[in-house]
Write a protein that holds these residues in place. Structure first.
Motif, PDB file in Angstrom:
ATOM      1  N   MET A  10      -2.449  -2.591  -5.057  1.00 29.98           N
ATOM      2  CA  MET A  10      -2.936  -2.072  -3.783  1.00 29.98           C
ATOM      3  C   MET A  10      -3.823  -3.144  -3.163  1.00 29.98           C
ATOM      4  O   MET A  10      -4.757  -3.616  -3.810  1.00 29.98           O
ATOM      5  CB  MET A  10      -3.756  -0.803  -4.060  1.00 29.98           C
ATOM      6  CG  MET A  10      -4.513  -0.238  -2.879  1.00 29.98           C
ATOM      7  SD  MET A  10      -3.446   0.398  -1.582  1.00 29.98           S
ATOM      8  CE  MET A  10      -3.048   2.011  -2.235  1.00 29.98           C
TER       9      MET A  10
ATOM     10  N   ARG B 205      -6.590  -1.522 -10.361  1.00 39.49           N
ATOM     11  CA  ARG B 205      -7.183  -0.699  -9.306  1.00 39.49           C
ATOM     12  C   ARG B 205      -8.139   0.362  -9.850  1.00 39.49           C
ATOM     13  O   ARG B 205      -9.159   0.661  -9.248  1.00 39.49           O
ATOM     14  CB  ARG B 205      -6.065  -0.134  -8.437  1.00 39.49           C
ATOM     15  CG  ARG B 205      -5.630   1.263  -8.635  1.00 39.49           C
ATOM     16  CD  ARG B 205      -4.433   1.539  -7.760  1.00 39.49           C
ATOM     17  NE  ARG B 205      -3.318   0.651  -8.094  1.00 39.49           N
ATOM     18  CZ  ARG B 205      -2.032   1.045  -8.069  1.00 39.49           C
ATOM     19  NH1 ARG B 205      -1.722   2.266  -7.725  1.00 39.49           N
ATOM     20  NH2 ARG B 205      -1.071   0.213  -8.393  1.00 39.49           N
TER      21      ARG B 205
ATOM     22  N   LYS C  98      -9.843   3.345   0.356  1.00 37.44           N
ATOM     23  CA  LYS C  98      -9.738   4.510  -0.531  1.00 37.44           C
ATOM     24  C   LYS C  98     -11.099   4.884  -1.094  1.00 37.44           C
ATOM     25  O   LYS C  98     -11.438   6.049  -1.237  1.00 37.44           O
ATOM     26  CB  LYS C  98      -8.808   4.183  -1.698  1.00 37.44           C
ATOM     27  CG  LYS C  98      -7.357   4.396  -1.375  1.00 37.44           C
ATOM     28  CD  LYS C  98      -6.549   4.340  -2.670  1.00 37.44           C
ATOM     29  CE  LYS C  98      -5.087   4.277  -2.347  1.00 37.44           C
ATOM     30  NZ  LYS C  98      -4.599   5.442  -1.581  1.00 37.44           N
TER      31      LYS C  98
ATOM     32  N   GLY D  10      -7.264  -0.253   4.920  1.00 35.02           N
ATOM     33  CA  GLY D  10      -6.138   0.529   4.418  1.00 35.02           C
ATOM     34  C   GLY D  10      -5.820   0.284   2.957  1.00 35.02           C
ATOM     35  O   GLY D  10      -4.836   0.807   2.438  1.00 35.02           O
ATOM     36  N   GLY D  11      -6.647  -0.476   2.262  1.00 39.16           N
ATOM     37  CA  GLY D  11      -6.392  -0.760   0.855  1.00 39.16           C
ATOM     38  C   GLY D  11      -7.397  -0.083  -0.052  1.00 39.16           C
ATOM     39  O   GLY D  11      -7.833   1.044   0.197  1.00 39.16           O
ATOM     40  N   LEU D  12      -7.745  -0.779  -1.135  1.00 35.36           N
ATOM     41  CA  LEU D  12      -8.611  -0.197  -2.154  1.00 35.36           C
ATOM     42  C   LEU D  12      -9.977   0.207  -1.627  1.00 35.36           C
ATOM     43  O   LEU D  12     -10.482   1.272  -1.950  1.00 35.36           O
ATOM     44  CB  LEU D  12      -8.806  -1.208  -3.287  1.00 35.36           C
ATOM     45  CG  LEU D  12      -7.824  -1.135  -4.442  1.00 35.36           C
ATOM     46  CD1 LEU D  12      -8.255  -2.110  -5.524  1.00 35.36           C
ATOM     47  CD2 LEU D  12      -7.777   0.284  -5.013  1.00 35.36           C
TER      48      LEU D  12
ATOM     49  N   ALA E  74       0.830  -1.204   0.000  1.00 36.44           N
ATOM     50  CA  ALA E  74       0.000   0.000   0.000  1.00 36.44           C
ATOM     51  C   ALA E  74       0.870   1.261   0.000  1.00 36.44           C
ATOM     52  O   ALA E  74       0.573   2.234  -0.705  1.00 36.44           O
ATOM     53  CB  ALA E  74      -0.932   0.001   1.212  1.00 36.44           C
TER      54      ALA E  74
ATOM     55  N   CYS F  19       2.358   1.653  -3.550  1.00 30.36           N
ATOM     56  CA  CYS F  19       1.296   2.024  -4.504  1.00 30.36           C
ATOM     57  C   CYS F  19       0.886   3.488  -4.307  1.00 30.36           C
ATOM     58  O   CYS F  19       0.676   4.219  -5.276  1.00 30.36           O
ATOM     59  CB  CYS F  19       0.075   1.114  -4.345  1.00 30.36           C
ATOM     60  SG  CYS F  19       0.324  -0.540  -5.029  1.00 30.36           S
ATOM     61  N   ASP F  20       0.800   3.911  -3.035  1.00 30.18           N
ATOM     62  CA  ASP F  20       0.462   5.307  -2.757  1.00 30.18           C
ATOM     63  C   ASP F  20       1.503   6.247  -3.368  1.00 30.18           C
ATOM     64  O   ASP F  20       1.162   7.269  -3.979  1.00 30.18           O
ATOM     65  CB  ASP F  20       0.413   5.556  -1.240  1.00 30.18           C
ATOM     66  CG  ASP F  20      -0.946   5.200  -0.644  1.00 30.18           C
ATOM     67  OD1 ASP F  20      -1.923   5.087  -1.403  1.00 30.18           O
ATOM     68  OD2 ASP F  20      -1.013   5.033   0.587  1.00 30.18           O
TER      69      ASP F  20
END
Lengths: 348, 348
Positions: free
Chosen positions: A338, B3, B30, B25-27, A239, A242-243
């Motif tokens: 991600m 993603r 978001k 905390g992942g996709l 993560a 990817c961020d």
């Protein structure tokens, strides 16, 4: 009952449980605040017990952050929710290039929670605060009925003072940079999950939870040359990278064989079908800096007790913009996605 | 899954529930952050989605405060947990003589919680932020398993800039001061408890929850002449006055007949055996100032839409130091005790 008599007579005992009235804003709240929180975390600002804390900062550029902690179990190898709540917010400030100064403490406690466990968590927090020279300056305590929360949730918000020229946001990575990690990855996630699932690997797997200011502060003297800092917490290294790739619109290429992962952590991952790249750390950082600084950065990290396993794990390139590519041990390549977020609930 | 494809394909729908992965905390995290939080609360600082918010303040004297909100039910007459979470922290800053500027938002959500209710609470919060000209600049979202929390808990921490010469701490009351309240007392507590208990008084009893900056800012021009500000939240007027009397080591004498309480609030209190003096407000303040300023203070309060019921309710004297005395309607006197905290759990 006269209030002073009450406070004198009814001292909190170690075997006592938290009552709903400890969150009611009255006498019992005061008792909890004075006998546990002020006693363990006290300082001149907190002790005022006003509606908020009056602070005088030496700079006008500040960083403000917040994090809630719902980790299960509350106590795990290498740490507990108190240590985690202090480190998590301290580290978010550090990742923004700020020296951590002040924390707030918001407690949500389930009725019947053990006072002894609360004190234990508060004392762990205190240890970290002392090391990091950070103060709890304001707080709030709520108690909810039995069954309305899982023991203890902690929110810490934090204020730090940004170092001159530090701009370490995830959008600052540039082609030609290198990617460094400050230590082994995924130990926190592996320690918590193996404790939760009752996996006994007969090993000394412990969470890496620790405050990062001491390790990272020397790097911040590089000013704008230090491009990104990110702590790989929820979602792990995957993560974090990817961020950075997405925000900076760059490609990141990392080599699996360079990524430091303890064999115990790998073991837990294999047993549970988890990807070590998605496992949370709570005392590690990803550092992105120009290639020519890499040697200095590694030297500074290696000279600190927490940075012995620091490694350069990859490079930043123009393409594939927004994506992270892993060169695998066996010579292949794969895109690091991600994570969806399904793997590990309540890891922090 | 790629993603971007994921984010495009799986739009959050109004009937959707919160999943554990929304806190991972992942996709999916978001997605929740972008489609609910940034969409509804967005501003240039929050939208950076960094580990914290970088702020530039125009003063070095700041006030920092925190509050967690666990109110039950989440939606009640006159407000909801979102409105409450914004107002509660804004008002704590105002009580410290500070202009509210920035809030953090920490969500703890129970798996299965309705997305529609989350959006409703976030929109209520937004309304208050717009009125009070305050921004959410940093946040955190955790999701816990079904049964591990009661729907939704919110922590807001806040940063405000203290007005020059404002020193409104509870320790500043002096003999010769008067005690003013800015409106009717206990409406928030009465509205929440009657909603929770299913009491239908066939009335328009509503919570007083509101941001106090607009009402209080004109008073702060009095500088050091304004001695104390305190919002009578948990523990109500009784706790606020006891705090002031104790911290300032003064006696406070209030007249029951001057204390403004709505008849609907009195009705709820009588029905449930509660003392209106212990009932929480979330949009009222206790103001302590020298007697000669009282007329000006009341004039300023009365000229604001939220201050129509402002009243001088008592005086500060040397004795009995540390105690609050109530002159009752029927001509008697009683000591107002700090409430124990048993009456009303989860009122805020």
């Amino acid at each position: 009952m006269n209030r002073q008599a009450f406070l004198n007579d009814v001292k909190m005992k170690n075997d006592q449980m938290i009552l709903l009235s400890h969150g009611g804003g009255g006498l019992r709240s005061k008792q909890l605040i004075n006998e546990v929180l002020v006693k363990r975390l006290g300082n001149p600002v907190l002790n005022m017990l006003d509606d908020g804390a009056l602070l005088t900062l030496d700079r006008k550029d500040i960083v403000f952050t917040t994090d809630s902690f719902v980790v299960r179990p509350l106590f795990f190898p290498g740490g507990d929710i108190g240590r985690l709540a202090a480190c998590g917010t301290i580290n978010d400030l550090v990742m923004m290039g700020a020296e951590p100064r002040y924390l707030s403490l918001g407690l949500i406690i389930e009725e019947g929670f053990s006072l002894r466990d609360l004190e234990r968590a508060v004392l762990s927090m205190r240890e970290i605060l002392d090391v990091a020279k950070v103060k709890i300056v304001t707080g709030d305590t709520k108690v909810v009925e039995k069954g309305a929360a899982a023991g203890l949730f902690i929110n810490t918000s934090g204020i730090g003072v940004r170092l001159a020229n530090a701009d370490t946001r995830v959008s600052n990575a540039r082609p030609g940079d290198v990617v460094v990690v400050t230590g082994t990855l995924g130990d926190h996630g592996a320690a918590v999950i193996s404790c939760r699932e009752g996996i006994n690997l007969d090993s000394k797997l412990e969470s890496d939870v620790a405050p990062l200011w001491g390790l990272i502060a020397p790097l911040l003297t590089q000013g704008t040359e230090l491009h990104c800092l990110r702590d790989p917490t929820r979602g792990g290294l995957a993560a974090a990278l990817c961020d950075i790739a997405e925000a900076s619109r760059v490609g990141i290429r990392v080599r699996e064989r360079e990524i430091p992962v303890r064999k115990e952590t790998l073991g837990v991952c294999r047993l549970l079908g988890l990807d070590p790249l998605n496992m949370a750390c709570e005392g590690r950082a990803v550092v992105v800096c120009p290639e020519r600084l890499c040697r200095d950065v590694l030297r500074m990290l290696h000279s600190h007790p927490m940075g012995g396993n620091a490694r350069a794990i990859g490079v930043v390139e123009e393409q594939p913009a927004g994506l992270v590519v892993l060169e695998t041990d066996v010579g292949g390549e794969r895109i690091v996605e991600m994570p969806m977020g399904d793997d590990l609930p309540r890891i922090c």
